[in-house]
Design a protein around this motif. Structure first.
Motif, PDB file in Angstrom:
ATOM      1  N   SER A   1      12.605 -42.187  14.864  1.00 12.73           N
ATOM      2  CA  SER A   1      12.099 -41.727  16.157  1.00 12.73           C
ATOM      3  C   SER A   1      11.270 -40.468  15.958  1.00 12.73           C
ATOM      4  N   GLY A   2      10.456 -40.146  16.945  1.00 13.27           N
ATOM      5  CA  GLY A   2       9.615 -38.957  16.855  1.00 13.27           C
ATOM      6  C   GLY A   2       8.153 -39.323  16.755  1.00 13.27           C
ATOM      7  N   PRO A   3       7.278 -38.361  17.060  1.00 12.80           N
ATOM      8  CA  PRO A   3       5.836 -38.631  17.004  1.00 12.80           C
ATOM      9  C   PRO A   3       5.373 -38.956  15.590  1.00 12.80           C
ATOM     10  N   GLU A   4       4.375 -39.842  15.512  1.00 12.16           N
ATOM     11  CA  GLU A   4       3.880 -40.292  14.207  1.00 12.16           C
ATOM     12  C   GLU A   4       2.495 -39.709  13.933  1.00 12.16           C
ATOM     13  N   PHE A   5       2.272 -39.389  12.668  1.00 16.56           N
ATOM     14  CA  PHE A   5       1.016 -38.776  12.232  1.00 16.56           C
ATOM     15  C   PHE A   5       0.601 -39.392  10.903  1.00 16.56           C
ATOM     16  N   SER A   6      -0.589 -39.018  10.454  1.00 15.28           N
ATOM     17  CA  SER A   6      -1.003 -39.322   9.083  1.00 15.28           C
ATOM     18  C   SER A   6      -1.823 -38.160   8.557  1.00 15.28           C
ATOM     19  N   ALA A   7      -1.816 -38.001   7.245  1.00 14.18           N
ATOM     20  CA  ALA A   7      -2.609 -36.964   6.576  1.00 14.18           C
ATOM     21  C   ALA A   7      -3.724 -37.644   5.805  1.00 14.18           C
ATOM     22  N   GLU A   8      -4.949 -37.132   5.988  1.00 12.68           N
ATOM     23  CA  GLU A   8      -6.117 -37.691   5.307  1.00 12.68           C
ATOM     24  C   GLU A   8      -6.610 -36.657   4.295  1.00 12.68           C
ATOM     25  N   GLY A   9      -6.871 -37.095   3.058  1.00 12.35           N
ATOM     26  CA  GLY A   9      -7.311 -36.115   2.077  1.00 12.35           C
ATOM     27  C   GLY A   9      -7.852 -36.718   0.800  1.00 12.35           C
ATOM     28  N   VAL A  10      -8.144 -35.845  -0.151  1.00 13.19           N
ATOM     29  CA  VAL A  10      -8.709 -36.232  -1.444  1.00 13.19           C
ATOM     30  C   VAL A  10      -8.014 -35.453  -2.549  1.00 13.19           C
ATOM     31  N   PHE A  11      -8.157 -35.961  -3.771  1.00 13.39           N
ATOM     32  CA  PHE A  11      -7.705 -35.222  -4.950  1.00 13.39           C
ATOM     33  C   PHE A  11      -8.908 -34.503  -5.544  1.00 13.39           C
ATOM     34  N   LEU A  12      -8.791 -33.201  -5.695  1.00 14.79           N
ATOM     35  CA  LEU A  12      -9.831 -32.388  -6.329  1.00 14.79           C
ATOM     36  C   LEU A  12      -9.218 -31.696  -7.530  1.00 14.79           C
ATOM     37  N   GLY A  13      -9.812 -31.888  -8.698  1.00 11.63           N
ATOM     38  CA  GLY A  13      -9.219 -31.330  -9.906  1.00 11.63           C
ATOM     39  C   GLY A  13      -7.839 -31.881 -10.190  1.00 11.63           C
ATOM     40  N   GLY A  14      -7.563 -33.097  -9.731  1.00 11.18           N
ATOM     41  CA  GLY A  14      -6.260 -33.726  -9.950  1.00 11.18           C
ATOM     42  C   GLY A  14      -5.192 -33.323  -8.972  1.00 11.18           C
TER      43      GLY A  14
ATOM     44  N   LEU B   1      -7.270 -32.797   4.266  1.00 12.02           N
ATOM     45  CA  LEU B   1      -8.430 -32.386   5.051  1.00 12.02           C
ATOM     46  C   LEU B   1      -8.110 -32.299   6.533  1.00 12.02           C
ATOM     47  N   ALA B   2      -7.224 -33.170   7.012  1.00 11.43           N
ATOM     48  CA  ALA B   2      -6.864 -33.159   8.431  1.00 11.43           C
ATOM     49  C   ALA B   2      -5.601 -33.980   8.640  1.00 11.43           C
ATOM     50  N   VAL B   3      -4.918 -33.691   9.747  1.00 17.02           N
ATOM     51  CA  VAL B   3      -3.760 -34.467  10.182  1.00 17.02           C
ATOM     52  C   VAL B   3      -4.149 -35.216  11.452  1.00 17.02           C
ATOM     53  N   THR B   4      -3.785 -36.498  11.516  1.00 16.34           N
ATOM     54  CA  THR B   4      -4.136 -37.377  12.625  1.00 16.34           C
ATOM     55  C   THR B   4      -2.906 -37.688  13.460  1.00 16.34           C
ATOM     56  N   ALA B   5      -3.020 -37.597  14.782  1.00 15.69           N
ATOM     57  CA  ALA B   5      -1.970 -38.045  15.698  1.00 15.69           C
ATOM     58  C   ALA B   5      -2.193 -39.521  16.010  1.00 15.69           C
ATOM     59  N   LYS B   6      -1.100 -40.312  16.026  1.00 16.69           N
ATOM     60  CA  LYS B   6      -1.226 -41.768  16.158  1.00 16.69           C
ATOM     61  C   LYS B   6      -0.470 -42.262  17.399  1.00 16.69           C
ATOM     62  N   ASP B   7      -1.042 -43.252  18.069  1.00 11.77           N
ATOM     63  CA  ASP B   7      -0.377 -43.942  19.182  1.00 11.77           C
ATOM     64  C   ASP B   7      -0.188 -45.395  18.808  1.00 11.77           C
ATOM     65  N   LYS B   8       0.873 -46.009  19.370  1.00 12.73           N
ATOM     66  CA  LYS B   8       1.150 -47.412  19.078  1.00 12.73           C
ATOM     67  C   LYS B   8       1.437 -48.163  20.367  1.00 12.73           C
ATOM     68  N   LEU B   9       1.266 -49.491  20.300  1.00 17.95           N
ATOM     69  CA  LEU B   9       1.610 -50.336  21.425  1.00 17.95           C
ATOM     70  C   LEU B   9       3.127 -50.353  21.609  1.00 17.95           C
ATOM     71  N   PRO B  10       3.610 -50.729  22.796  1.00 15.62           N
ATOM     72  CA  PRO B  10       5.060 -50.700  23.051  1.00 15.62           C
ATOM     73  C   PRO B  10       5.832 -51.618  22.110  1.00 15.62           C
TER      74      PRO B  10
END
Length: 406
Positions: free
Chosen positions: A198-211, A216-225
């Motif tokens: 339970s709880g709000p869902e998110f995702s993190a978007e990013g890249v590997f630099l120098g390994g 880069l940003a965090v995304t808030a997500k909504d879902k169908l019931p």
């Protein structure tokens, strides 16, 4: 010689994948980086307008690591070299790792990709590294799943062991829901049952630099019931207190490192539950659902793959990559039945803040109930000055589209 990138698998036919791979190829070309696409002839032909952006194309099955490794060994024997190997969708990541190993370039190890591909293996690795995880069990049949329900706290989620697009994912409130959930799985392979977080869902978007991973940003997500878990919208960046965002980024970067990932682009899902970060699925590729376009809307001037190429060329990233604007995605849902008419679409199509819009259904189509990402009726992607404005605009435009269904 100019640096060279091998792009394993190219694009899938869906619009967002073509857009992502087009970005990757154009941003390489703009930096003088040579590109070589490896894929099946039928897949390459289906995305010919994107494949044409590459400097070279070769044939191999990108979903068969052994086939791609054979091709890579033959090329290496001829003196072909690459400085970076990329794969930008889930089914090709094992072959991407195999090719990187053959050419001796930094990449995600095959064992790390295997850990992230099977969701129960990934959860076990994260739990062993000390990250909070929901209880999960790999089940071979409905009886094993029923045993897990009896020994754990619900509600639960039934899902394929390795899948995407929410195909076969269904919520289970109790034993009576289990037969339908198991029957809805896409195949007879062993499947997962895990405790619902339970709880709000998110995702993190990013890249590997120098390994090293960089969010880069965090995304808030909504879902169908419930009982379905199909994503219905995203807002980037998520409106989170600074300390919560920092905690999430720390957990995501720690998890990526613990799993052994070290190259390319990443998309990591998580929940915030009672003040703790609970990690979900970990992907060594860009997020789908047009998240790459939200990133460029929120961080003006950002070139996602350009960051990887600049790192390869020894050019450091900009000092500040934090979002200064925002973007939002809303997916459209039509009632099941025969679609007679779509109204309000011209307003979406002509709005100046719309970054992308597309209808998946048209008059005359028979619309099925939405059970996975492929069943959504359309998408609206917008940019705006801040997250609240982006979400409000996307909602307004999506709500203005009216489907008449018989």
């Amino acid at each position: 010689m100019r640096p060279a990138v091998l792009l394993v698998g190219g694009a899938s036919p869906i619009a967002s994948s073509r857009d992502i791979v087009g970005d990757a190829l154009r941003q390489a070309r703009d930096r003088g980086v040579r590109t070589h696409v490896l894929g099946r002839p039928d897949q390459l032909a289906a995305t010919a307008e994107i494949t044409a952006l590459a400097d070279a194309v070769s044939a191999a099955d990108p979903e068969d690591p052994a086939d791609c490794a054979r091709w890579a060994r033959a090329e290496a024997a001829r003196g072909t070299r690459f400085d970076l190997v990329l794969g930008l969708r889930d089914p090709v990541l094992a072959a991407t790792a195999a090719c990187a190993e053959v050419f001796g370039v930094p990449g995600n190890p095959p064992e790390a990709i295997a850990r992230t591909r099977d969701k129960d293996v990934c959860r076990a690795a994260l739990a062993a590294a000390g990250f909070p995880q929901p209880a999960v069990r790999l089940c071979r049949d409905e009886a094993a799943a029923a045993e897990f329900l009896a020994a754990s706290r619900g509600p639960w989620v039934v899902k394929p062991r390795a899948g995407m697009g929410s195909v076969g994912v269904r919520g289970v409130a109790g034993p009576d829901d289990l037969p339908a959930a198991v029957a809805g799985l896409p195949d007879r392979e062993p499947f997962l049952v895990e405790e619902f977080v339970s709880g709000p869902e998110f995702s993190a978007e990013g890249v590997f630099l120098g390994g090293a991973p960089r969010v880069l940003a965090v995304t808030a997500k909504d879902k169908l019931p419930p009982p379905w878990f199909v994503e219905s919208g995203h807002v980037l960046p998520a409106e989170l207190p600074e300390h919560r965002r920092a905690e999430a980024e720390k957990a995501v970067c720690g998890a990526l490192t613990a799993l052994g990932l070290r190259s390319g682009v990443f998309h990591v899902e998580f929940w915030l539950r009672a003040g703790e970060v609970v990690l979900g699925e970990v992907h060594a590729r860009p997020g789908g659902d047009w998240l790459h376009r939200l990133l460029t809307a929120a961080v003006p001037g950002l070139e996602l793959f350009g960051l990887l190429y600049d790192d390869l060329l020894g050019v450091g990233p900009p000092a500040d990559l934090r979002p200064t604007r925002a973007g939002a995605v809303r997916f459209l849902v039509a009632e099941p039945g025969e679609l007679l008419d779509v109204a309000g679409w011209d307003r979406v199509r002509l709005h100046p803040a719309v970054l992308h819009a597309d209808l998946s259904v048209h008059p005359g189509d028979v619309v099925a109930p939405v059970r996975d990402s492929g069943g959504r009726a359309g998408v609206v992607v917008v940019g705006a000055a801040d997250p609240a404005a982006a979400a409000a605009l996307a909602d307004d435009l999506a709500d203005g589209v009216r489907f008449t269904v018989r």
